[in-house]
Scaffold this active site. Sequence first.
Site, short mmCIF file in Angstrom:
data_model
loop_
_atom_site.label_atom_id
_atom_site.label_comp_id
_atom_site.label_asym_id
_atom_site.label_seq_id
_atom_site.Cartn_x
_atom_site.Cartn_y
_atom_site.Cartn_z
N CYS A 53 6.38 2.18 -14.50
CA CYS A 53 5.16 2.46 -13.73
C CYS A 53 5.56 2.74 -12.28
CB CYS A 53 4.21 1.27 -13.79
SG CYS A 53 2.64 1.58 -12.93
N ASP A 55 4.13 1.73 -9.78
CA ASP A 55 3.78 0.54 -9.00
C ASP A 55 4.97 0.04 -8.16
OD1 ASP A 55 3.25 -2.33 -8.40
OD2 ASP A 55 1.46 -1.97 -9.62
N ARG A 57 5.79 -2.74 -7.23
CA ARG A 57 6.31 -4.07 -7.55
C ARG A 57 7.31 -4.08 -8.70
NH1 ARG A 57 0.47 -6.45 -8.57
NH2 ARG A 57 0.44 -4.43 -9.63
N HIS A 109 4.05 -3.16 -17.17
CA HIS A 109 4.00 -4.44 -16.45
C HIS A 109 2.61 -5.02 -16.55
CE1 HIS A 109 1.85 -3.04 -12.76
NE2 HIS A 109 2.30 -1.88 -13.17
N CYS A 112 -1.21 -4.13 -14.72
CA CYS A 112 -1.07 -2.72 -14.31
C CYS A 112 -2.42 -2.15 -13.88
CB CYS A 112 -0.50 -1.90 -15.47
SG CYS A 112 -0.23 -0.17 -15.05
#
Length: 220
Positions: A53, A55, A57, A109, A112
Amino acid sequence: MYKKHIESPELQAGFEKILEGNKQWMKLVAEDTTGRYQQLAKGQSPEILWIGCADSRVPANQITNTLPGEVFVHRNIANMCVHSDMNMLSVLDYAVNVLKVKHVIVAGHYGCGGVAASLSRKQFGIIDNWLCHIKDVYRLHSEEIDAIQDEEKKVNRLVELNVAEQVSNLCSTSIIQNAWKERDDLAVHGVVIDIATGKIVDLDITFTNSEGLGKVLAFA
Ligand code: CO
């Protein structure tokens, strides 16, 4: 050449912070005595393709404790492998057929945002059309998802099911299937990252050949 032109001091400071951070990195590279970075400057031979992803993080290298050169990375919102996405297909083709990676890992994750948004009826903008692909996954598993009361658990279960679906999408590409005809050292995995602990949860849906894909997905 374009000239740098940032009027806002805050904006400039934010960019300088990145360049400052790079100086720290350069120091680590300079201190390295293995010759690894001089070698890497000439080429790469990673064994892993990570499809994760976008993202912030879930950075592939940090989470797997790997170094530059070890992981070929493709990231998009909600780690999707959309059959006709030329970007993903190009990355996959290069990784599998040129770099000859041994592991392709779809990494979702928990928590999400893309998956959570797909479970909502709200419009978010152009991304809605991307989220439709996750809604398709929901549609396959709507009974199971609808039966979950807790919103967070609902999202997290769809995160897992979405990874499984993207693994299936990858395995049904001509790229993976043709590679399997020639080699037996290519595995496609599905995992989910727990951001709070850093743990990579193996969903145990690894494929090393087209067995188990079903008669429609596996090319003859
Ligand atoms: Co995400």
